[in-house]
Design a protein around this motif. Sequence first.
Motif, PDB file in Angstrom:
ATOM      1  N   VAL A 113       0.883  -1.164   0.000  1.00  0.00           N
ATOM      2  CA  VAL A 113       0.000   0.000   0.000  1.00  0.00           C
ATOM      3  C   VAL A 113       0.919   1.211   0.000  1.00  0.00           C
ATOM      4  N   GLY A 114       0.569   2.197  -0.788  1.00  0.00           N
ATOM      5  CA  GLY A 114       1.441   3.348  -1.036  1.00  0.00           C
ATOM      6  C   GLY A 114       1.233   3.703  -2.488  1.00  0.00           C
ATOM      7  N   CYS A 115       2.051   4.594  -3.027  1.00  0.00           N
ATOM      8  CA  CYS A 115       1.843   4.982  -4.421  1.00  0.00           C
ATOM      9  C   CYS A 115       1.916   3.793  -5.365  1.00  0.00           C
TER      10      CYS A 115
ATOM     11  N   ASP B  54       8.889   3.057   1.890  1.00  0.00           N
ATOM     12  CA  ASP B  54       9.453   3.149   3.245  1.00  0.00           C
ATOM     13  C   ASP B  54       8.363   3.300   4.309  1.00  0.00           C
ATOM     14  N   GLY B  55       7.234   3.920   3.959  1.00  0.00           N
ATOM     15  CA  GLY B  55       6.132   3.960   4.920  1.00  0.00           C
ATOM     16  C   GLY B  55       5.612   2.559   5.155  1.00  0.00           C
TER      17      GLY B  55
ATOM     18  N   ILE C 184       9.431   9.623   2.697  1.00  0.00           N
ATOM     19  CA  ILE C 184       8.173  10.341   2.945  1.00  0.00           C
ATOM     20  C   ILE C 184       7.000   9.408   2.624  1.00  0.00           C
TER      21      ILE C 184
ATOM     22  N   GLY D  61       4.335   9.204   0.333  1.00  0.00           N
ATOM     23  CA  GLY D  61       3.937   9.900  -0.886  1.00  0.00           C
ATOM     24  C   GLY D  61       2.428   9.916  -1.078  1.00  0.00           C
TER      25      GLY D  61
HETATM   26  C1  LIG Z   1      -3.783   0.046   7.692  1.00  0.00           C
HETATM   27  C2  LIG Z   1      -3.547   1.306   6.944  1.00  0.00           C
HETATM   28  N1  LIG Z   1      -3.033   2.373   7.599  1.00  0.00           N
HETATM   29  C3  LIG Z   1      -2.784   3.529   6.926  1.00  0.00           C
HETATM   30  C4  LIG Z   1      -3.071   3.635   5.611  1.00  0.00           C
HETATM   31  C5  LIG Z   1      -2.813   4.946   4.888  1.00  0.00           C
HETATM   32  N2  LIG Z   1      -1.644   4.912   4.034  1.00  0.00           N
HETATM   33  C6  LIG Z   1      -1.727   4.640   2.735  1.00  0.00           C
HETATM   34  S1  LIG Z   1      -0.266   4.710   1.921  1.00  0.00           S
HETATM   35  C7  LIG Z   1       0.547   5.141   3.345  1.00  0.00           C
HETATM   36  C8  LIG Z   1       2.037   5.404   3.366  1.00  0.00           C
HETATM   37  C9  LIG Z   1       2.723   5.133   2.076  1.00  0.00           C
HETATM   38  O1  LIG Z   1       4.044   5.555   2.114  1.00  0.00           O
HETATM   39  P1  LIG Z   1       5.213   4.744   1.446  1.00  0.00           P
HETATM   40  O2  LIG Z   1       5.142   3.309   1.822  1.00  0.00           O
HETATM   41  O3  LIG Z   1       6.478   5.434   1.769  1.00  0.00           O
HETATM   42  O4  LIG Z   1       4.903   4.753  -0.113  1.00  0.00           O
HETATM   43  P2  LIG Z   1       4.945   5.945  -1.170  1.00  0.00           P
HETATM   44  O5  LIG Z   1       3.523   6.377  -1.290  1.00  0.00           O
HETATM   45  O6  LIG Z   1       5.866   6.996  -0.664  1.00  0.00           O
HETATM   46  O7  LIG Z   1       5.443   5.283  -2.409  1.00  0.00           O
HETATM   47  C10 LIG Z   1      -0.344   5.210   4.423  1.00  0.00           C
HETATM   48  C11 LIG Z   1       0.057   5.575   5.781  1.00  0.00           C
HETATM   49  C12 LIG Z   1      -3.610   2.502   4.957  1.00  0.00           C
HETATM   50  N3  LIG Z   1      -3.893   2.512   3.640  1.00  0.00           N
HETATM   51  N4  LIG Z   1      -3.836   1.361   5.642  1.00  0.00           N
END
Ligand SMILES: Cc1ncc(C[n+]2csc(CCOP(=O)(O)OP(=O)(O)O)c2C)c(N)n1
Lengths: 262, 79
Positions: free
Chosen positions: A65-67, A109-110, A139, A141
């Motif tokens: 989960v992330g971008c 990284d999140g 960060i 994103g």
């Molecule tokens: C259980 C849960 N908690 C929080 C979120 C909200 N959330 C979605 S993406 C994200 C962080 C993404 O950051 P990263 O992994 O660094 O990926 P990037 O978007 O920078 O590529 C969060 C906190 C979620 N989708 N599910």
Amino acid sequence: MSTIIERPGTQTPEGLNCVFEKPRAMSDKPFHYCPGCSHGTYHRLVGEMIDEFDLMSRTVGVCPVGCAVFAYEYFEFDMVEASHGRAPAVATGVKRCLPDRFVFTYQGDGDLASIGMAETIHAAARGENITVFFVNNGIFGMTGGQMAPTSLIGQKTTTSQAGRDPMLTGQPIKVCELLSSLDGVAYLARVPLSSPKNIKTCRKYMRNAVRCQLEGKGFALVEALSPCPVQWGMTPGDAIDYIDEKVVKVFPPGEFINKLND
Amino acid sequence: MDLCQINERVCKGCELCVKFCPQHALEMSEGRNSAGFHPAYLAHPDLCTGCALCAEMCPEAGIVVYRRQKARASQTQTG
Ligand SMILES: Cc1ncc(C[n+]2csc(CCOP(=O)(O)OP(=O)(O)O)c2C)c(N)n1
Ligand code: SF4
Ligand code: SF4
Ligand code: SF4
């Protein structure tokens, strides 16, 4: 303007060799990422690995989960979507049930170092025979540029508007350094995606990480230091320069562990 | 035929290819593609050596590069 050739392998004109094209393991779908975002570059390198090792028919990828949540749209092999941070646990299950498959996770990284830190550490400690492609852009994103555990001291984010304060949120977590004490880890390397030369190095490290799994050595991770131009508030060019000027000082590149020859 | 072919449909105008082309063969066009970005294009085909450094940097995997067969058979993708 030049002609558009999207799948050039079959169309290479007489007298020419194609020396660079989109990997066959990737779909034709254009990426949804922001201009200058290295997710696309790292996806392409993953696709190159699948082509190079001829793994297309036996690969299972795990999306974060992330971008990169829609990464499965961009590859032609099978992918599973894990909930936030759980990709190494999902990959563990897939690899243990189907040991002849090449199983990798692709994580930000999140995802990997914040909510999913427990899964990361325990998969590494167990020496799971999986490969982790880790994108560190310092960060969150996708959700609007919040501070990550990997944000630099002084870095301005939406949740550290005066700059990250170590008295409040501690120091950045260095994932490779953190994991290097674990015996289950077979390969660990970090590289910035900041120049053609560094991208070549990244390819070399990724090859090693793929080989580790194919040779049954255990947990392998490659950390790519990547720009997030939009949430950093920079042009793509400036974000690339920022990696070389600032990010590598905190996150030194190199190979941390390589047990390929053990 | 141009050695460096930019797929202007997927280009997002990030300018990284322009920044890293050692021959300064690329420029950004004035016009826009269907997504609203100003795509890069090979402004000086005569300068292009087919080194593929632009393609290496392109985050959209949007550049295809050819080399003339007479040229040395070094492969960029195996480096
Ligand atoms: C259980 C849960 N908690 C929080 C979120 C909200 N959330 C979605 S993406 C994200 C962080 C993404 O950051 P990263 O992994 O660094 O990926 P990037 O978007 O920078 O590529 C969060 C906190 C979620 N989708 N599910
Ligand atoms: S927000 Fe950052 S990580 Fe996400 S697509 Fe845009 S540049 Fe890439
Ligand atoms: S192939 Fe090399 S010389 Fe040609 S446009 Fe790309 S970077 Fe410039
Ligand atoms: S690097 Fe790719 S996306 Fe960026 S301007 Fe050049 S062709 Fe367009």
